[in-house]
Motif scaffolding. Structure first.
Motif, PDB file in Angstrom:
ATOM      1  N   SER A 225       0.886  -1.339  -0.018  1.00 47.48           N
ATOM      2  CA  SER A 225      -0.025  -0.115  -0.137  1.00 47.48           C
ATOM      3  C   SER A 225       0.869   1.195  -0.084  1.00 47.48           C
ATOM      4  O   SER A 225       0.736   2.202  -0.665  1.00 47.48           O
ATOM      5  CB  SER A 225      -0.974   0.007   1.309  1.00 47.48           C
ATOM      6  OG  SER A 225      -0.432   0.102   2.446  1.00 47.48           O
ATOM      7  N   ASN A 226       2.041   1.128   0.746  1.00 48.70           N
ATOM      8  CA  ASN A 226       2.950   2.563   0.741  1.00 48.70           C
ATOM      9  C   ASN A 226       3.557   2.794  -0.710  1.00 48.70           C
ATOM     10  O   ASN A 226       3.712   3.849  -1.164  1.00 48.70           O
ATOM     11  CB  ASN A 226       3.956   2.200   1.753  1.00 48.70           C
ATOM     12  CG  ASN A 226       3.453   2.157   3.239  1.00 48.70           C
ATOM     13  OD1 ASN A 226       2.468   2.828   3.484  1.00 48.70           O
ATOM     14  ND2 ASN A 226       4.281   1.552   4.048  1.00 48.70           N
ATOM     15  N   ASN A 229       0.826   4.184  -2.843  1.00 50.54           N
ATOM     16  CA  ASN A 229       0.505   5.460  -2.450  1.00 50.54           C
ATOM     17  C   ASN A 229       1.516   6.497  -3.169  1.00 50.54           C
ATOM     18  O   ASN A 229       1.405   7.555  -3.437  1.00 50.54           O
ATOM     19  CB  ASN A 229       0.136   5.533  -0.996  1.00 50.54           C
ATOM     20  CG  ASN A 229      -1.038   4.979  -0.519  1.00 50.54           C
ATOM     21  OD1 ASN A 229      -1.998   5.076  -1.268  1.00 50.54           O
ATOM     22  ND2 ASN A 229      -0.696   4.474   0.665  1.00 50.54           N
ATOM     23  N   THR A 230       2.722   6.076  -3.206  1.00 56.25           N
ATOM     24  CA  THR A 230       3.988   6.551  -3.625  1.00 56.25           C
ATOM     25  C   THR A 230       3.856   6.956  -5.415  1.00 56.25           C
ATOM     26  O   THR A 230       3.880   7.819  -5.954  1.00 56.25           O
ATOM     27  CB  THR A 230       5.378   6.142  -3.480  1.00 56.25           C
ATOM     28  OG1 THR A 230       5.216   6.155  -1.702  1.00 56.25           O
ATOM     29  CG2 THR A 230       6.228   6.999  -3.791  1.00 56.25           C
ATOM     30  N   ARG A 232       1.192   6.247  -7.339  1.00 56.30           N
ATOM     31  CA  ARG A 232      -0.029   6.811  -7.874  1.00 56.30           C
ATOM     32  C   ARG A 232       0.111   7.901  -8.628  1.00 56.30           C
ATOM     33  O   ARG A 232      -0.688   8.466  -9.570  1.00 56.30           O
ATOM     34  CB  ARG A 232      -1.136   6.627  -6.971  1.00 56.30           C
ATOM     35  CG  ARG A 232      -1.157   7.507  -5.896  1.00 56.30           C
ATOM     36  CD  ARG A 232      -1.987   7.158  -4.702  1.00 56.30           C
ATOM     37  NE  ARG A 232      -1.730   7.981  -3.346  1.00 56.30           N
ATOM     38  CZ  ARG A 232      -2.636   8.992  -2.909  1.00 56.30           C
ATOM     39  NH1 ARG A 232      -3.468   9.225  -3.655  1.00 56.30           N
ATOM     40  NH2 ARG A 232      -2.130   9.723  -1.774  1.00 56.30           N
ATOM     41  N   LYS A 242      -5.494   8.175  -0.802  1.00 59.49           N
ATOM     42  CA  LYS A 242      -4.457   7.063  -0.471  1.00 59.49           C
ATOM     43  C   LYS A 242      -5.316   5.780  -0.184  1.00 59.49           C
ATOM     44  O   LYS A 242      -6.471   5.653   0.285  1.00 59.49           O
ATOM     45  CB  LYS A 242      -3.821   7.446   0.877  1.00 59.49           C
ATOM     46  CG  LYS A 242      -2.975   8.424   0.656  1.00 59.49           C
ATOM     47  CD  LYS A 242      -2.221   8.925   2.083  1.00 59.49           C
ATOM     48  CE  LYS A 242      -1.485   7.768   2.696  1.00 59.49           C
ATOM     49  NZ  LYS A 242      -0.917   8.287   3.558  1.00 59.49           N
ATOM     50  N   CYS A 243      -4.672   4.650  -0.361  1.00 58.17           N
ATOM     51  CA  CYS A 243      -5.098   3.299  -0.123  1.00 58.17           C
ATOM     52  C   CYS A 243      -4.528   2.335   1.081  1.00 58.17           C
ATOM     53  O   CYS A 243      -3.196   2.538   1.241  1.00 58.17           O
ATOM     54  CB  CYS A 243      -4.954   2.356  -1.202  1.00 58.17           C
ATOM     55  SG  CYS A 243      -6.128   3.060  -2.853  1.00 58.17           S
ATOM     56  N   SER A 244      -5.464   1.772   1.970  1.00 62.55           N
ATOM     57  CA  SER A 244      -4.754   1.203   3.075  1.00 62.55           C
ATOM     58  C   SER A 244      -4.337  -0.266   2.629  1.00 62.55           C
ATOM     59  O   SER A 244      -4.712  -0.585   1.720  1.00 62.55           O
ATOM     60  CB  SER A 244      -5.873   1.204   4.220  1.00 62.55           C
ATOM     61  OG  SER A 244      -7.040   0.535   3.715  1.00 62.55           O
TER      62      SER A 244
END
Length: 418
Positions: A225-226, A229-230, A232, A242-244
């Motif tokens: 997920s990190n 999020n970077t 995207r 952001k996605c969990s």
């Protein structure tokens, strides 16, 4: 190939006219062809088009181009059904070739035929009229490759965990699966990026079977997920929120479900003519009448020179590479692809070991593949990846089969070259 002699005549007789080609469907009984069934709505549709058109196409290839254009622009159900009827023979041909080569599977001729029919939409989406190849020739080659892919994927999907299945997929296959699920372009891009991040971080351990990869742990989901999020911001035109880790897990599970659904598309009724839909006015489902602009476009497509020239170049490259092989390698290829002898049979005939036959066949194919790769790199300016080279290898295999089966009209699928 389709049956020959009297049986071939019986198979083709109901479809000698244009109307029959685009309105009749094969029927099977006890895994054998049993006859043709006419879809009355499709037949009336063809008659109506002929009556209303001031200048209707005369050849089957022109009608195929017409219905393909109607299908592409309007996505009308009747256009797709007309083309499904027209492609019955390529589907049958591909099914026959496949059942002959893969004798150790649980599938019968009728099963392969239904799988091929289920891929008609894929054929229509991949067909490019400007290439110079007819829809029927394109379908024959593409369906052989698709059937082989379906067999391989279904065999793997049967035993794979979700995570192993996702690791085995190509980018092209994941996109096809997401598109088949009906997702929007934005959602497809998001899921594709999630799958890319998963593949980048999920590393198989030596002690784990490639088909039984376990579910990622929480720490790995957090890392996926990190990364998503970077990435995207640079990879997505619409980055979104952001996605969990929980969202990543849900998305990738969804991907696996959609992939399995795509690989196991229902085929039971896809080929059946819809005989019961006789209510309502006939014109309710008719496409727009034939008109001059569409006919003009079809003629322009048939005369497109650039793609034909490229097709000719590829065939020339492969033919030149084929003739550069030594005489023994050429003989081996002819025995294997034209006479369809097994390696054991070739070994006995040429008084060689099977290992030597296998090695020389592989070396001959590698020489042809090297010529194709070199041409693609120099002419098309495409970046060569392992997946692309693998696709080219599959394309070469189909080219060889068609070349030795129909040596005067080899056709190659240009889409696989980038």
């Amino acid at each position: 190939m389709l049956p020959s002699g009297i049986y071939y005549y019986q198979l083709m007789r109901p479809r000698q006219d244009i109307i029959g080609l685009f309105s009749t469907f094969m029927q099977f009984e006890a895994d054998c062809f049993s006859g043709w069934v006419t879809d009355l709505k499709l037949r009336r549709d063809m008659l109506s088009c002929l009556e209303h058109a001031s200048e209707a196409p005369a050849s089957e290839s022109s009608w195929a181009l017409y219905w393909h254009e109607v299908w592409r622009v309007q996505f009308r159900s009747l256009a797709g059904r007309h083309l499904a009827a027209y492609l019955q023979e390529p589907c049958y041909w591909a099914a026959q070739r496949t059942v002959k080569r893969f004798t150790n599977t649980q599938y019968k001729l009728s099963d392969y035929f239904q799988i091929a029919i289920a891929e008609v939409d894929t054929i229509l989406k991949g067909f490019r009229p400007g290439k110079g190849s007819s829809l029927k020739n394109y379908a024959k080659i593409a369906l052989l490759s698709l059937l082989k892919d379906v067999l391989r994927q279904r065999r793997e999907a049967d035993i794979c965990t979700n995570w192993a299945l996702l690791r085995k997929l190509s980018k092209k296959r994941i996109e096809e699966s997401l598109s088949h699920a009906g997702l929007s372009p934005t959602a497809i891009a998001q899921y594709r990026l999630a799958w890319t991040c998963f593949n980048a971080l999920y590393v198989q351990t030596q002690s784990t079977s490639s088909s039984q990869l376990p579910k990622p742990n929480w720490k790995l989901w957090e890392a996926i997920s990190n990364l998503y999020n970077t990435e995207r911001y640079s990879q997505l035109s619409l980055p979104g929120p952001k996605c969990s880790p929980e969202t990543m897990e849900k998305w990738l599970n969804n991907c696996a479900v959609w992939v399995r659904g795509y690989l196991y598309s229902p085929t039971d009724s896809l080929n059946a003519p819809q005989m019961g839909r006789e209510s309502g006015e006939v014109q309710d489902d008719l496409p727009d009448p034939l008109h001059e602009s569409l006919l003009t476009e079809i003629i322009a497509q048939e005369d497109a020179q650039n793609r034909q020239a490229q097709q000719y170049q590829i065939n020339t490259v492969l033919m030149a590479a084929l003739w550069k092989l030594d005489s023994q390698s050429q003989l081996l290829l002819s025995l294997y692809y034209k006479q369809e002898l097994t390696q054991q049979q070739i070994a006995r005939q040429m008084e060689m070991s099977q290992v030597s036959v296998s090695r020389r066949l592989s070396r001959a194919r590698e020489s042809l593949l090297e010529a194709l790769v070199q041409w693609s790199w120099e002419t098309l300016n495409i970046s060569l990846t392992s997946n692309l080279v693998k696709d080219m290898s599959t394309t070469l295999e189909e080219w060889l089969r068609v070349h030795y089966d129909e040596p005067h009209s080899p056709v190659i699928n240009l889409e696989s070259l980038g």
